[in-house]
Write an enzyme that holds these catalytic residues in place. Sequence first.
Site, PDB file in Angstrom:
ATOM      1  N   TRP A 130       0.861  -1.192   0.000  1.00 11.00           N
ATOM      2  CA  TRP A 130       0.000   0.000   0.000  1.00 11.00           C
ATOM      3  C   TRP A 130       0.897   1.242   0.000  1.00 11.00           C
ATOM      4  CZ3 TRP A 130      -1.948   2.617   4.899  1.00 11.00           C
ATOM      5  CH2 TRP A 130      -2.866   3.635   4.592  1.00 11.00           C
ATOM      6  N   ASP A 211      -0.667  -5.909   9.193  1.00  9.72           N
ATOM      7  CA  ASP A 211      -1.623  -4.825   8.948  1.00  9.72           C
ATOM      8  C   ASP A 211      -2.916  -5.477   8.460  1.00  9.72           C
ATOM      9  OD1 ASP A 211      -3.048  -2.605   8.252  1.00  9.72           O
ATOM     10  OD2 ASP A 211      -1.657  -1.877   6.725  1.00  9.72           O
ATOM     11  N   LYS A 246     -13.067   0.036   6.839  1.00  9.29           N
ATOM     12  CA  LYS A 246     -13.748  -0.671   5.751  1.00  9.29           C
ATOM     13  C   LYS A 246     -14.855  -1.574   6.262  1.00  9.29           C
ATOM     14  CE  LYS A 246      -9.948   0.954   3.901  1.00  9.29           C
ATOM     15  NZ  LYS A 246      -9.614   1.778   2.793  1.00  9.29           N
TER      16      LYS A 246
HETATM   17  C1  LMR Z   1      -6.867   2.901  -0.135  1.00  9.32           C
HETATM   18  O1  LMR Z   1      -5.913   2.135  -0.132  1.00  9.32           O
HETATM   19  O2  LMR Z   1      -7.395   3.323  -1.179  1.00  9.32           O
HETATM   20  C2  LMR Z   1      -7.477   3.338   1.171  1.00  9.32           C
HETATM   21  O3  LMR Z   1      -6.896   2.649   2.214  1.00  9.32           O
HETATM   22  C3  LMR Z   1      -7.479   4.795   1.334  1.00  9.32           C
HETATM   23  C4  LMR Z   1      -6.126   5.363   1.599  1.00  9.32           C
HETATM   24  O4  LMR Z   1      -5.958   6.020   2.620  1.00  9.32           O
HETATM   25  O5  LMR Z   1      -5.220   5.188   0.787  1.00  9.32           O
END
Ligand code: LMR
Length: 396
Positions: A130, A211, A246
């Site tokens: 991420w 996570d 979420k």
């Molecule tokens: C995402 O990955 O789109 C969400 O978790 C929002 C974010 O904060 O990036």
Amino acid sequence: MFEVLPKLPADPILGLSTAFKADSSSKKIDLGVGVYKDEQGNTPILSSVAKAQTQLLSTETSKTYITPQGVVGYISGMLELLLGKGHPTLLENRVAAVQAPGGCGSLRILSELLKRCDGELTVWVSDPTWANHIPLIGNAGLKIEIYPYFDKENASINFEGMAECLKSVPKGDVVLLHGCCHNPTGADLTKEQWNTVLELAQKQGFIPFVDIAYQGFGDGLEEDAYGLRLLASNLPEVIIAASCSKNFGLYRERVGLAVMITETSAIRDSIQTQIQSIARGIYSMPPSYGGALVDIILNDQQLKAEWMNEVEEMRVRMQSLRQLLVDKLKEKGADRDFSFVTKQKGMFSYLCISPEQVREIRAKHSVYFVESSRVNIAGISQNNIDALATALVDIL
Ligand code: LMR
């Protein structure tokens, strides 16, 4: 003085919402930020959450500070959800936890804690991970290394590469793992692969940092906790960052939980003071509201059952949208097999197309998603699937 700082580019994920809003096309499709949407494209307040809000409104009598740890029933409810009822680490009083502002707040507090433990420590993250993991962990001053995870060519996990790399991670380093619904790829470890990760952690002495932000969106609330519980049951130390954004749809309320499983109860007591002092030094204490709602839901049998049904509904809908996308792409004559999309889990799918193609589909068809090729599956609907598949086939 401020002129020394340059203007920064838009956030690679959040910036998509701004760009989408500014697009005047009536055919635009938003598959950007990871937010659940229903068939009408709305992100409604869950019915269980709405009921908890009504209850909270009629029972809350004060806005005085809550404890630095957070809402007590929220923390116990969440720990049970994550670890399972009566988990040995809970019975042995080896779990330190604070309510934190969202999964991000949890990740940051835990990173600060790691920095306090060992300033030289390295956190290993998956390739890809991420986008916000890097700033959240890196800004705490920790070093970051990358382990192989996803093979874009074959649209599947490169577990051999991952395991080989983890064999070189030294004792005391930290390995960030996605508990379920890997963001951005949607490619999750199998049970056997989790077992191997555990064996490697035991052999190497690295500490898993799990996570978990999408519990319930992959295979189910219990199933999605498999890896986390396996590690927690078999290792002396595990770090967990959890989010209610979420699965409770509480995005804007910023509800998360920072958890440290420690080797002994005495260490747990010290770590509890440390994480609270870290939070105190940044924002003092967590906001109460979202945690209070989750507390109400998780500690009321009927409301909890209703919430679990709602999570299941979202999960099943996203799964069916995966199939819909694959079928439509086939129907429209895509010259590539996208069946891997149905094997991916949760909210995201990695389409394994190039950044140029992602930019092209946005420019030509007003379809918005992250440049890595991550799409938010929940943004697909019966209304836009035809246009989406046509646009994808066009840029392929
Ligand atoms: C995402 O990955 O789109 C969400 O978790 C929002 C974010 O904060 O990036």
